[in-house]
Design a protein around this motif. Structure first.
Motif, PDB file in Angstrom:
ATOM      1  N   SER A1087       1.007  -1.046   0.086  1.00 22.60           N
ATOM      2  CA  SER A1087      -0.129   0.092  -0.112  1.00 22.60           C
ATOM      3  C   SER A1087       0.903   1.279  -0.191  1.00 22.60           C
ATOM      4  O   SER A1087       2.020   1.334   0.646  1.00 22.60           O
ATOM      5  CB  SER A1087      -0.901   0.035   1.239  1.00 22.60           C
ATOM      6  OG  SER A1087      -1.655   1.178   1.319  1.00 22.60           O
ATOM      7  N   PRO A1088       0.533   2.285  -0.661  1.00 22.02           N
ATOM      8  CA  PRO A1088      -0.751   2.505  -1.683  1.00 22.02           C
ATOM      9  C   PRO A1088      -0.523   1.831  -2.960  1.00 22.02           C
ATOM     10  O   PRO A1088      -1.383   2.471  -3.842  1.00 22.02           O
ATOM     11  CB  PRO A1088      -0.855   4.002  -1.670  1.00 22.02           C
ATOM     12  CG  PRO A1088       0.539   4.496  -1.582  1.00 22.02           C
ATOM     13  CD  PRO A1088       1.334   3.402  -0.658  1.00 22.02           C
ATOM     14  N   LEU A1089       0.673   1.202  -3.282  1.00 30.68           N
ATOM     15  CA  LEU A1089       0.820   0.687  -4.459  1.00 30.68           C
ATOM     16  C   LEU A1089       0.138  -0.607  -4.649  1.00 30.68           C
ATOM     17  O   LEU A1089       0.825  -1.527  -5.368  1.00 30.68           O
ATOM     18  CB  LEU A1089       2.304   0.743  -4.807  1.00 30.68           C
ATOM     19  CG  LEU A1089       2.882   2.120  -4.936  1.00 30.68           C
ATOM     20  CD1 LEU A1089       4.230   2.239  -5.271  1.00 30.68           C
ATOM     21  CD2 LEU A1089       1.961   3.228  -5.964  1.00 30.68           C
ATOM     22  N   ASP A1090      -0.853  -1.194  -4.189  1.00 32.47           N
ATOM     23  CA  ASP A1090      -1.226  -2.496  -4.475  1.00 32.47           C
ATOM     24  C   ASP A1090      -1.727  -2.809  -5.738  1.00 32.47           C
ATOM     25  O   ASP A1090      -2.226  -2.089  -6.584  1.00 32.47           O
ATOM     26  CB  ASP A1090      -2.836  -2.656  -3.274  1.00 32.47           C
ATOM     27  CG  ASP A1090      -2.266  -2.428  -1.886  1.00 32.47           C
ATOM     28  OD1 ASP A1090      -0.910  -2.876  -1.490  1.00 32.47           O
ATOM     29  OD2 ASP A1090      -3.347  -2.053  -1.260  1.00 32.47           O
ATOM     30  N   GLY A1091      -1.347  -3.861  -6.067  1.00 33.27           N
ATOM     31  CA  GLY A1091      -1.720  -4.239  -7.515  1.00 33.27           C
ATOM     32  C   GLY A1091      -0.441  -4.370  -8.402  1.00 33.27           C
ATOM     33  O   GLY A1091      -0.887  -4.423  -9.855  1.00 33.27           O
TER      34      GLY A1091
END
Length: 1286
Positions: A1087-1091
């Motif tokens: 998080s905040p770069l999930d995926g």
């Protein structure tokens, strides 16, 4: 039978011998003489066959026949198809004034057709002599035509009659030869012979047989005993001499040469049917009237080789045409149109027809019907095209000389053209729908019973048309057996001069079987049928003509949509691909008109959806479906569907965007009401059904088993409040049972209306179920009912769409048909109903609901079944259906099976899923290959089908080593201890390139649940769709897999069905500085770069080091839960128990039948002792029985104690045991205690110790530790206290 026969037209203008002659006249043919006798029945003597100018070949045949007649030897005239054999036989009989009994044999001929037939008169059955018996007793000539068509072992009944002139009849009479009878008459009186039922066979009895050589033509060979009784004569084609008004016609010699060549032995060796020589005279008459007619086109009417020959046959025939200069000449003109039709003033029963041929107008007379003739283009419902106008003009030419047959594919307009042709000439049309099992008798007469029970015969529509001068419309001569059509050759009834036969047929299958029941197709057009008609081909319309026809009949159709539809259809028709041509057959002109009528009424409908519906694309093979999609794509056509909902409000039914008023029905009981759960897919089907229903169409629903066809129809009719008549077809369904239901009342055969007739009368909806199970030759009779609203019933009544004859049934305007059928092809064992009759119905494909819709429906059937179980079932059965579509498995598992499974789980929730699945899959238990496929598919979705409780696979437990010191380190800080530790850092700029747009591919994921078959630490497994040269470099915890050679990134959802692939070989070079770089690592971001993930390539080089990173965000990535690597013993036991709860166990159950005995108890007793120790159940007599009362035993009631005699125990119900009165129970306890006391008394046990042993020491007066004093009073006191306790 039929008109006009070539005999009539050829010889009608020639003089014939008069009936008036003197007795003793003699006929001489050369040196052979025959003395004439006066006929007793002159009407049975043939006329208008003999000519005084016969060819020498015919005279020689007649001379030979006369010789055999004088010798009393029966003759067999054998030769090629045509009327010549029959004509020579009739010429001889006319010449010798012989009465004739004529019978045409077919495959349906039986013994009763030749000997005697039983009839009922005044309640008594008696026999009527048939042709063979009448000819023998009356001294007539028996003419048997078509011996090769009779079934084997039928004609041998004539053997003794042919050899010895003897025959035993069914009524007890015996036919005896004349010589032997006359000898008996010398010794006995005629009254004695009559009393003995001996009948004299006339010495004038004689037999002439006509047949084809079976070695060359189709038929059954003659039985040797039958063949040996005939004298044979080959009647080959005669040297033809033209009898026309212009014998020096310049093209006649060419035509004759062509015909002779095709009848030669060389042509037969090429497999070419014989040219119909008998039709040459009608052709010459056409040429006399239309000398400018193209000979090539005329030959095609006589010999339509393009319809029944393959390419090699085409080349052979055209080579002969070219040799005699008969190929198409473009300068020769053909008729273009019919200008006028008017009543002829010169010839009664004829009309004057004016044809326009180029710049010329030709007027001629043509036979006409009894109604008023109509000029061309006067029918507003017939939209004429140039092709139709030319075809009608050519038919008018052939009509003046011969019967006509129209050949064309289904839906090409044959019936419409035929009715327009009859309308112009003022004919009343008599339609007869032919079917495969139609007999010659069905074609001529129909048997029925009078009100008093007597049997009688009524003429068929064919005979009625012949007598009244109608046009007989034979629809489907390609279906009927050839022997049945042979009855069209002759009749002794006076035929109306205007009578004509117009036959309709589909094109013969080139290379098909000659059998009428061949599944591949029938090559029905052969040498015999070529002699009966002049043939005209109905070709598909050109694109412009078809557009004019569509716009003329459906003026409100959007023109753009019609053009799109025609572009698509003609792109299929133009191609040489056989698959495309097969698809094109589903889009006939009739089907295109149906689609355009829908578009004119519902312009918002998607045309692609209509195309898919018309050809039932859901059930097309994969190759045909791919061709369809490719053609639609080339025509820029896309499908778009919207979900629909159904509701009834204020007396109006609305389904989707279609509304219809609720039907006001009187018979509420016939309105179906069925349990139905709405789902979007079935609602869309009902919306399409409602559109067609409002347009007046009859519906055909096709689908696999168990997809809900019946439920959809019943729900549809329930919403409309329409009464239903139901009929289910099967293999033994016949035309008669489809229309009428016979029954016998008071000895009289009565015909009750079938559901079909009831629906027609009352305006109900007829639901025909399992239509594919009945033979298509039976269901084809529905064609005339659907197309023209006409049908002839077995009892002579007729269904009509408008008022007509008094015996007619008027079709109710609200009558509709809904036909249900399974899709054609394996594993369904029915017939191809859609291929045969799908063109006349509005077709709808019913399929299993989509997964989400099916899941919602199953929740309503099983609200208490866990959602996870339902999801597994939907996924597993969805995959099985997909495998059936691909051909991996044969059986298409349907929603019906899933619903039954869910119902079982709802009722019995404690049964395991795997055990319930056996209800469906035990059918496949004996197929090893199929069972393996099923187990693999079910295990893939976590269903433990076929698993065993002992299947546990765990990793080996390895103990951790003891803790030991491996090393240590410390941080040395010089200087001040308070000084902070400083870590030097360096900063370098990052060169960011991009962003780069990458294509994401979706590949199928074959995910398998590992814990379905056995318990293992592995939860699931699947294989990445990698190339052989790929190398896995790194795997992250959330199922991102990075590979190299080339560099790629794989990702998948937790329970997804697809794997997403991103190829990165353009971003990461394969080589850097000439060195192959194989290693890439992947790391997911938090998080905040999930995926999002980071890929990193590590390069080790002597010259430089390069770090290359790229951030890529796929559409949406899911992670799977991480599996524990080390399992504790406690957790492992818990998981194993949880797994075992899903396994399949075998339980042992006891079967209990509960019933009331109805007998009361009285008083306990021991019962009698059976020394044989036989088992006793009930009876209240024997000790040791079971299920009884009062006596000692097991499983009963009211007995004093249990007594096991070693037999099977039968229990009375617990309710009966509880109902035993309390006083009986108390008496039983006293009885048992007393019996036990007596037993222990035999062991010298005092009463005090007995009571202590029974647990009643509290009743004693003295403690147990005191000395015990026994006396009678104490014993009595103890017993009294104990009895009170009981």
């Amino acid at each position: 039978f039929g008109s006009p026969s070539s005999d009539l037209w050829v010889y009608s203008h020639l003089p014939h011998l008069s009936y008036f002659f003197f007795a003793g006249d003699t006929i001489n043919i050369g040196e052979v003489s025959y003395k004439l006798k006066k006929p007793q029945n002159p009407e049975l003597v043939p006329v208008k066959h003999f000519s005084d100018s016969l060819p020498q070949t015919v005279v020689q045949h007649l001379r030979w026949i006369m010789q055999k007649d004088l010798l009393g030897q029966d003759v067999f005239l054998i030769g090629p198809p045509g009327t010549l054999r029959r004509s020579i036989a009739m010429q001889y009989l006319e010449l010798t004034k012989r009465e004739v009994e004529y019978v045409t044999l077919s495959r349906d001929t039986t013994e009763t057709d030749l000997k005697q037939r039983r009839e009922i008169c005044s309640g008594t059955a008696f026999y009527i002599d048939q042709c063979a018996v009448r000819a023998a007793t009356q001294g007539r000539v028996l003419v048997l035509e078509g011996l090769e068509k009779a079934e084997r072992n039928v004609l041998p009944i004539l053997n003794n009659l042919l050899e010895n002139r003897e025959m035993q009849l069914d009524d007890g009479r015996f036919l005896m030869a004349a010589e032997r009878y006359d000898k008996l008459l010398q010794e006995h009186t005629k009254e004695e012979l009559d009393r003995w039922k001996i009948v004299r066979v006339s010495e004038d009895f004689w037999v002439i047989a006509l047949g084809l050589p079976v070695s060359k033509y189709k038929g059954n060979p003659l039985d040797p005993p039958l063949r040996s009784r005939f004298q044979a004569r080959d009647i080959y084609y005669l040297p033809f001499k033209v009898r026309s008004k212009s014998p020096d016609h310049p093209v006649v010699s060419q035509l004759l040469s062509f015909a002779t060549t095709l009848c030669s032995q060389e042509s037969s060796s090429l497999g070419l049917p014989d040219f119909p020589i008998d039709n040459l005279l009608p052709a010459v008459r056409v040429l006399n009237t239309f000398p400018m007619l193209s000979l090539h086109k005329l030959i095609h009417r006589l010999y339509p080789y393009k319809n029944f020959l393959a390419k090699d046959g085409h080349a052979a025939v055209e080579a002969v045409l070219n040799k005699f200069e008969l190929l198409e000449n473009q300068l020769q003109q053909t008729p273009s149109s019919i200008l006028s039709v008017s009543v002829s003033k010169e010839f009664q029963g004829h009309v004057d027809v004016k044809l326009s041929i180029a710049d010329k107008e030709i007027t001629f007379q043509s036979p006409a019907g009894t109604n008023e003739a109509h000029p061309p283009h006067s029918n507003p419902t017939f939209i004429g095209t140039p092709g139709h106008s030319q075809l009608l003009a050519e038919m008018m030419q052939s009509h003046i000389v011969k019967d006509i047959c129209l050949i064309g594919p289904k839906g090409s307009g044959k019936s419409v053209i035929a009715r327009e042709f009859a309308n112009m000439l003022g004919y009343s049309v008599e339609p007869v729908m032919l079917y495969q099992d139609m007999t010659a008798r069905d074609l001529l007469q129909q048997r029925y019973t009078l009100p008093n029970g007597d049997t009688a015969w009524r003429p068929s529509p064919l005979v009625t048309a012949a007598l009244e001068g109608k046009m007989l419309l034979l629809d489907g001569i390609h279906r009927v057996n050839l022997g049945t059509l042979s009855v069209l050759s002759r009749s002794i009834f006076p035929i109306h001069p205007s009578f004509r036969v117009l036959a309709l047929a589909e094109p013969p299958v080139v290379g098909g079987s000659t059998s009428s029941d061949s599944s591949r197709g029938q090559q029905w057009l052969g040498s015999e049928l070529l002699t009966l008609f002049l043939y005209h081909s109905v070709t598909p319309l050109a694109k412009a003509e078809e557009m004019d026809l569509i716009l003329g009949l459906t003026p409100n159709v959007p023109k753009e949509a019609a053009e799109q539809l025609l572009n698509f259809t003609h792109s299929l028709r133009r191609g040489n691909d056989p698959t495309a041509k097969s698809l094109a057959s589903s889009f006939s002109t009739r089907q295109l008109l149906r689609i355009c009528r829908r578009l004119s009424q519902y312009p918002e409908e998607n045309i692609t959806h209509s195309i898919h519906k018309a050809c039932l694309s859901r059930f097309l093979p994969s190759l045909a479906r791919a061709t369809l999609e490719k053609t639609l794509k080339n025509c820029s056509m896309k499908a778009s569907l919207e979900d629909a909902e159904g509701a009834v409000k204020n007396g109006v039914l609305t389904i989707g965007k279609v509304s219809a008023p609720i039907y006001s029905s009187v018979q509420k009981l016939k309105v179906p009401d069925v349990l139905f759960y709405d789902n979007p897919q079935h609602i869309m089907v009902m919306e399409d059904m409602l559109k067609d229903f409002l347009l007046g169409e009859h519906l055909l629903l096709v689908g696999n088993q168990g997809v809900g066809k019946n439920k959809v129809v019943d729900r549809f009719l329930h919403l409309l409040n329409r009464p239903r008549e139901y009929i289910q077809l099967h293999r033994d369904t016949t035309v008669q049972t489809l229309t009428l239901q016979p029954s016998v009342r008071d000895g009289v055969i009565m015909y009750e209306d079938s559901p079909l007739v009831k629906a027609v009368k009352l305006g109900h909806v007829l639901v025909i179920d399992e239509a594919d199970k009945a033979p298509t030759n039976v269901t084809c009779i529905l064609k005339t009912l659907v197309e023209s609203g006409e049908m002839i019933l077995a009892d002579g009544r007729r269904i009509l769409s408008a008022k007509g004859k008094p015996n007619a049934i008027i079709m109710h305007p609200d009558f509709r048909m809904v036909v249900l059928a399974n899709r054609p092809g394996f594993p369904f064992l029915g017939n191809d109903f859609y291929g045969s009759l799908g063109d006349i119905f509005s077709c709808h494909a019913v399929d299993n609901p989509k997964p989400q819709a099916e899941l919602e429906m199953l929740k309503q059937y099983g609200p208490d079944v866990p959602d996870a179980t339902l999801q597994k079932l939907v996924a597993a059965f969805g995959e099985l259906r997909s495998m059936a579509d691909q051909g991996t498995i044969s059986y298409p598992y349907s929603t019906r099976e899933v619903v039954n499974i869910v119902k079982h789980l709802q009722k019995f929730p404690n049964e395991g899923l795997a055990n319930v699945l056996r209800n469906v899959f035990d059918f496949d238990a004996y197929s090893k290959d199929m069972l393996e496929v099923l187990i693999e598919a079910l295990h893939k979705h976590g269903i433990p089908f076929g698993a065993k409780p002992t299947s546990v696979s765990l990793a080996k437990e390895l103990p951790l080593p003891e803790v030991r010191m491996t090393g240590y380190w410390s941080i040395n800080q010089g200087g001040n201890a308070r000084r902070k530790l400083l870590c030097p850092t360096e900063t370098h700029p990052v060169d960011v390139k991009g962003p780069a747009f990458l294509r994401v591919q979706r590949l199928p994921c074959n995910r398998k649940e590992s814990r379905a078959l056995s318990f293992t630490e592995e939860k699931a497994n699947w294989q990445l769709p990698m190339n052989e040269v790929n190398i896995i470099c790194d795997v992250t915890n959330i199922l991102y897999v990075a590979t190299c050679n080339p560099v790629s990134l794989y990702s998948m959802k937790k329970d997804g069905e697809t794997i997403q692939l991103m190829e990165l070989y353009d971003v990461f070079p394969r080589t850097i500085s000439g060195v192959w770089q194989p290693f890439v690592t992947v790391a997911p971001l938090g998080s905040p770069l999930d995926g999002q993930v980071v890929l990193h390539e590590e390069q080790v080089s002597l010259r430089s080091k390069l770090d290359c990173a790229i951030t890529a965000k796929p559409q949406k990535w899911w992670s799977v839960e991480q599996l524990d690597k080390l399992w504790s013993t406690k957790r492992r036991k818990r998981i194993i128990l949880s797994f075992h709860s899903k396994m399949l166990f075998i339980f042992f159950f006891q079967i209990t039948i509960q019933r009331e005995s109805g007998l009361d108890v009285s008083a306990p007793k021991h019962g009698k002792v059976d020394l044989n120790n036989a088992p006793h159940v009930g009876g209240n007599q024997w000790a040791g029985g079971t299920g009884g009362r009062d006596t000692a035993g097991l499983g009963g009631k009211g007995g004093p104690y249990r007594l096991d005699a070693g037999h099977k125990v039968y229990q009375v119900s617990q309710a009966e045991k509880d109902a035993v009165p309390e006083e009986v129970r108390r008496a039983a306890r006293v009885f048992s205690l007393y019996t036990l006391y007596i037993f222990y008394s035999c062991l010298s046990m005092p009463l005090y110790f007995f009571l202590i042993y029974q647990g009643y020491q509290f009743l004693c007066l003295f403690p147990i530790t005191f000395p015990l004093v026994y006396c009678a009073e104490m014993q009595m006191h103890c017993v009294t206290r104990y009895m009170k306790h009981l």
